[in-house]
Motif scaffolding. Sequence first.
Motif, PDB file in Angstrom:
ATOM      1  N   LEU A 155      39.357  44.093  37.386  1.00  0.00           N
ATOM      2  CA  LEU A 155      40.353  43.954  36.331  1.00  0.00           C
ATOM      3  C   LEU A 155      39.664  43.476  35.049  1.00  0.00           C
ATOM      4  CD1 LEU A 155      43.913  42.594  36.682  1.00  0.00           C
ATOM      5  CD2 LEU A 155      42.478  41.683  34.866  1.00  0.00           C
ATOM      6  N   GLY A 156      39.872  44.222  33.968  1.00  0.00           N
ATOM      7  CA  GLY A 156      39.248  43.873  32.700  1.00  0.00           C
ATOM      8  C   GLY A 156      37.821  44.372  32.570  1.00  0.00           C
ATOM      9  N   ASN A 157      37.376  45.196  33.513  1.00  0.00           N
ATOM     10  CA  ASN A 157      36.017  45.748  33.470  1.00  0.00           C
ATOM     11  C   ASN A 157      35.916  46.758  32.316  1.00  0.00           C
ATOM     12  OD1 ASN A 157      33.396  46.205  34.309  1.00  0.00           O
ATOM     13  ND2 ASN A 157      33.974  47.650  35.916  1.00  0.00           N
ATOM     14  N   GLU A 158      34.909  46.596  31.455  1.00  0.00           N
ATOM     15  CA  GLU A 158      34.799  47.414  30.248  1.00  0.00           C
ATOM     16  C   GLU A 158      33.625  48.391  30.303  1.00  0.00           C
ATOM     17  OE1 GLU A 158      34.971  45.472  26.453  1.00  0.00           O
ATOM     18  OE2 GLU A 158      35.959  43.710  27.314  1.00  0.00           O
ATOM     19  N   LYS A 159      33.742  49.448  29.513  1.00  0.00           N
ATOM     20  CA  LYS A 159      32.647  50.414  29.365  1.00  0.00           C
ATOM     21  C   LYS A 159      31.464  49.732  28.671  1.00  0.00           C
ATOM     22  CE  LYS A 159      34.262  52.215  24.916  1.00  0.00           C
ATOM     23  NZ  LYS A 159      34.793  53.414  24.208  1.00  0.00           N
ATOM     24  N   THR A 181      35.892  51.223  35.188  1.00  0.00           N
ATOM     25  CA  THR A 181      36.094  50.595  33.885  1.00  0.00           C
ATOM     26  C   THR A 181      37.427  51.046  33.293  1.00  0.00           C
ATOM     27  OG1 THR A 181      34.845  52.397  32.832  1.00  0.00           O
ATOM     28  CG2 THR A 181      33.635  50.381  33.349  1.00  0.00           C
ATOM     29  N   GLY A 182      37.996  50.176  32.470  1.00  0.00           N
ATOM     30  CA  GLY A 182      39.210  50.539  31.740  1.00  0.00           C
ATOM     31  C   GLY A 182      40.513  50.155  32.431  1.00  0.00           C
ATOM     32  N   TRP A 183      40.464  49.347  33.484  1.00  0.00           N
ATOM     33  CA  TRP A 183      41.678  48.977  34.228  1.00  0.00           C
ATOM     34  C   TRP A 183      42.027  47.515  33.972  1.00  0.00           C
ATOM     35  CZ3 TRP A 183      44.426  52.697  36.753  1.00  0.00           C
ATOM     36  CH2 TRP A 183      43.785  53.925  36.937  1.00  0.00           C
ATOM     37  N   ASN A 184      43.317  47.264  33.768  1.00  0.00           N
ATOM     38  CA  ASN A 184      43.768  45.908  33.466  1.00  0.00           C
ATOM     39  C   ASN A 184      45.193  45.730  33.989  1.00  0.00           C
ATOM     40  OD1 ASN A 184      43.951  43.293  32.232  1.00  0.00           O
ATOM     41  ND2 ASN A 184      42.499  43.985  30.661  1.00  0.00           N
ATOM     42  N   ALA A 222      45.462  51.893  33.442  1.00  0.00           N
ATOM     43  CA  ALA A 222      44.227  52.268  32.750  1.00  0.00           C
ATOM     44  C   ALA A 222      44.448  52.296  31.240  1.00  0.00           C
ATOM     45  CB  ALA A 222      43.758  53.644  33.221  1.00  0.00           C
ATOM     46  N   VAL A 223      43.441  51.838  30.511  1.00  0.00           N
ATOM     47  CA  VAL A 223      43.424  51.921  29.051  1.00  0.00           C
ATOM     48  C   VAL A 223      42.191  52.756  28.687  1.00  0.00           C
ATOM     49  CG1 VAL A 223      43.344  50.654  26.876  1.00  0.00           C
ATOM     50  CG2 VAL A 223      44.533  49.659  28.858  1.00  0.00           C
ATOM     51  N   THR A 224      42.425  53.985  28.247  1.00  0.00           N
ATOM     52  CA  THR A 224      41.356  54.977  28.092  1.00  0.00           C
ATOM     53  C   THR A 224      40.234  54.513  27.173  1.00  0.00           C
ATOM     54  OG1 THR A 224      42.957  56.742  28.477  1.00  0.00           O
ATOM     55  CG2 THR A 224      40.867  57.364  27.443  1.00  0.00           C
ATOM     56  N   SER A 225      40.583  53.793  26.131  1.00  0.00           N
ATOM     57  CA  SER A 225      39.564  53.404  25.148  1.00  0.00           C
ATOM     58  C   SER A 225      38.536  52.419  25.721  1.00  0.00           C
ATOM     59  CB  SER A 225      40.229  52.791  23.909  1.00  0.00           C
ATOM     60  OG  SER A 225      41.040  51.689  24.281  1.00  0.00           O
ATOM     61  N   PHE A 226      38.836  51.808  26.861  1.00  0.00           N
ATOM     62  CA  PHE A 226      37.887  50.870  27.481  1.00  0.00           C
ATOM     63  C   PHE A 226      37.193  51.483  28.699  1.00  0.00           C
ATOM     64  CE2 PHE A 226      40.498  48.081  24.965  1.00  0.00           C
ATOM     65  CZ  PHE A 226      39.621  47.100  24.524  1.00  0.00           C
ATOM     66  N   HIS A 227      37.435  52.784  28.908  1.00  0.00           N
ATOM     67  CA  HIS A 227      36.832  53.465  30.059  1.00  0.00           C
ATOM     68  C   HIS A 227      35.599  54.249  29.634  1.00  0.00           C
ATOM     69  CE1 HIS A 227      36.495  55.633  33.832  1.00  0.00           C
ATOM     70  NE2 HIS A 227      36.549  56.798  33.185  1.00  0.00           N
ATOM     71  N   ASN A 248      33.743  62.968  30.124  1.00  0.00           N
ATOM     72  CA  ASN A 248      35.030  63.144  29.428  1.00  0.00           C
ATOM     73  C   ASN A 248      36.237  63.278  30.369  1.00  0.00           C
ATOM     74  OD1 ASN A 248      33.745  63.111  26.837  1.00  0.00           O
ATOM     75  ND2 ASN A 248      33.100  65.240  27.221  1.00  0.00           N
ATOM     76  N   GLN A 249      36.137  62.699  31.568  1.00  0.00           N
ATOM     77  CA  GLN A 249      37.307  62.660  32.445  1.00  0.00           C
ATOM     78  C   GLN A 249      38.146  61.423  32.121  1.00  0.00           C
ATOM     79  OE1 GLN A 249      36.580  65.104  36.446  1.00  0.00           O
ATOM     80  NE2 GLN A 249      36.035  62.962  36.656  1.00  0.00           N
ATOM     81  N   THR A 250      39.418  61.476  32.428  1.00  0.00           N
ATOM     82  CA  THR A 250      40.289  60.312  32.245  1.00  0.00           C
ATOM     83  C   THR A 250      39.919  59.251  33.272  1.00  0.00           C
ATOM     84  OG1 THR A 250      41.961  61.075  33.816  1.00  0.00           O
ATOM     85  CG2 THR A 250      42.168  61.813  31.511  1.00  0.00           C
ATOM     86  N   PRO A 251      40.292  57.996  33.029  1.00  0.00           N
ATOM     87  CA  PRO A 251      40.014  56.965  34.036  1.00  0.00           C
ATOM     88  C   PRO A 251      40.700  57.262  35.356  1.00  0.00           C
ATOM     89  CG  PRO A 251      41.359  56.107  32.217  1.00  0.00           C
ATOM     90  CD  PRO A 251      40.866  57.438  31.798  1.00  0.00           C
ATOM     91  N   GLU A 252      41.899  57.836  35.298  1.00  0.00           N
ATOM     92  CA  GLU A 252      42.616  58.176  36.528  1.00  0.00           C
ATOM     93  C   GLU A 252      41.877  59.244  37.333  1.00  0.00           C
ATOM     94  OE1 GLU A 252      45.618  56.650  33.574  1.00  0.00           O
ATOM     95  OE2 GLU A 252      43.972  58.123  33.520  1.00  0.00           O
ATOM     96  N   LYS A 253      41.339  60.268  36.630  1.00  0.00           N
ATOM     97  CA  LYS A 253      40.628  61.348  37.306  1.00  0.00           C
ATOM     98  C   LYS A 253      39.308  60.847  37.888  1.00  0.00           C
ATOM     99  CE  LYS A 253      39.497  65.586  38.482  1.00  0.00           C
ATOM    100  NZ  LYS A 253      39.987  66.138  39.775  1.00  0.00           N
ATOM    101  N   ASP A 254      38.585  60.033  37.116  1.00  0.00           N
ATOM    102  CA  ASP A 254      37.340  59.458  37.626  1.00  0.00           C
ATOM    103  C   ASP A 254      37.598  58.630  38.885  1.00  0.00           C
ATOM    104  OD1 ASP A 254      35.411  60.500  36.013  1.00  0.00           O
ATOM    105  OD2 ASP A 254      35.178  58.736  34.727  1.00  0.00           O
ATOM    106  N   LEU A 255      38.639  57.812  38.839  1.00  0.00           N
ATOM    107  CA  LEU A 255      38.967  56.960  39.979  1.00  0.00           C
ATOM    108  C   LEU A 255      39.314  57.813  41.196  1.00  0.00           C
ATOM    109  CD1 LEU A 255      39.526  53.918  40.835  1.00  0.00           C
ATOM    110  CD2 LEU A 255      41.925  54.488  40.515  1.00  0.00           C
ATOM    111  N   SER A 256      40.156  58.814  41.003  1.00  0.00           N
ATOM    112  CA  SER A 256      40.567  59.669  42.109  1.00  0.00           C
ATOM    113  C   SER A 256      39.366  60.380  42.735  1.00  0.00           C
ATOM    114  CB  SER A 256      41.588  60.701  41.621  1.00  0.00           C
ATOM    115  OG  SER A 256      41.980  61.554  42.666  1.00  0.00           O
TER     116      SER A 256
END
Length: 567
Positions: free
Chosen positions: A191-195, A254-257, A281-286, A302-310
């Motif tokens: 939680l709160g992990n940043e790019k 990264t990018g999850w809060n 997910a907050v895309t700007s921090f992923h 250039n994948q979304t945080p949701e797609k990367d996670l999945s």
Amino acid sequence: MVRSSILLFSIVLLVACGGDSANNTTTTPPVADNPPTTTNPPTPEPVDPYQQKIQAARLLNQATFGATIKDIEYLIARGDEAWLDEQLSLTPSLHYPLVEPFIENEDFWRTYRISAWWQNTLYGEDQLRQRVAFALSEIFVVSEYNGVLFDSPQALANYYDILVKNAFSSYRHLLEEITLSPAMGVYLSMLGNEKPDIERNIRPDENYAREVMQLFSVGLVELNIDGSEKLDNSGQPIPTYDQAVIKGFAHVFTGWNFNGTTESTWYRWWQNFNLIDPMDAVTSFHDTEAKPLFSGVLLPANQTPEKDLSDALDALANHSNVPPFIAKQLIQKLITSNPTPAYVARIASVFIDNGYGERGDLAAVVKAILLDEEARSGHETAEQTFGKVREPIIRATHMWRAFDLTYLSDRIDFSWPDYFFGQAPLASPSVFNFYRPDYSPIELNSSYGLVAPELQIATESTMTNTINFFAWYGLWRHFSGDIENTDISEEDELYLDFTPEVTLAEQEGAQALLEHLNIVLTAGALNEQAITLLVNAFEENDQQDIESKIANIVFLIMSAPQYAIQR
């Protein structure tokens, strides 16, 4: 005094038992030298009711928080597979609804969460689900020994419910649920992990990336389907991942809060503080760069945080290590500490394919574990290696279930089980649980090559305190008959109800009582010599009333090595 008497009794009982289980209660009928020829089908051998109850108790001790005579009789009437199917279909008994009404109380703390756990483990109809959830809680570990979580019992109750709800779902779904849990996010700092940001000296946190691989999915080294280690050309184990893979997963996470967090509130955590709902997910921090994982998996840029996670969780769930890695641990926690490679391979195969082309079906895996030939007859075919040390807290739930725990307050107020047992739900000292699955005392490992994971918490302190628990809450706190006619007055007191045992002893005698206790408590681990020893002790005790005599026998059995080992 308690410790010396237990040691003496254990030695006497071991000598009397000779290390054998109660397999001498039936005899094989003699066979004629020249049996007559007949075309009629053979007459099936009569079912021994005593052995039938022992087999039912054995399954219940593996699949629940402790056998009761009521459940034994019900299981026999239903049959093993039908009983399991029924358990798999029951509605989950949840913890969060039991703590939610008290969240605003000034005294809201751990006691409400622990009370909810006792309530469901002792009285929940979905015993198999509750038992599997507890096993999962010792694999997918979150602990209150974290500043934020210690002060948030509701978050831990909610996390435990994730395990309860998903005990029979798919492994892949469970993995995603725990990954996005804010309790896990706080505990393993996802939680709160940043790019990455080189100018600000920010690098993605690798904590969850390491543990999700090491502990929750693939383990440290490559495995064969039977759980044995794969070796390279030099005869050395092959690592499942390296630092580059850890880095790749760290960038995925990264990018999850907290749920509801936006770019503008990312650093204002208090505005979205929410330990119940899944993280957002907050895309700007992923991190949107390409990410190499293991086995040649490369997540494109250039994948979304949701797609990367999945995609990353798919890679974990589909790794060849997961079936034997998870299957073996579930076998160890439910059945036996040292399953044969063939047993592990059979269950791992069910994990790979449940018969309908589905991978990671935990319901099918659990059912296969419990119905496997090794689970049902390993105590006979592998007498010296089959079984496991009962976890101390499960010994407590068994006593309270078997003898109908009675309390007068509105909830079970037993808030610090770790004092007695060295363990409490979601309260391990680290992410590595109370004990490791490969732990072995030196002599057991060097002489026999066996593991005994639960013995890692069998310190002098916990062993003494566990025996003292049986004395305090069993030997000295009990009643029979109508509780209204007893001297029980303190609302928070906990008592055992020996009414059925008193009736049995009065009507059928000490032998019937000991056979009953041998079934319910040890699933037949006491042989005839041990039972005779205890019958004599019961009958020769003319200093106590019958209720106290029963309490003394229960205390001796539950403190003995024949009970400490679940076989």
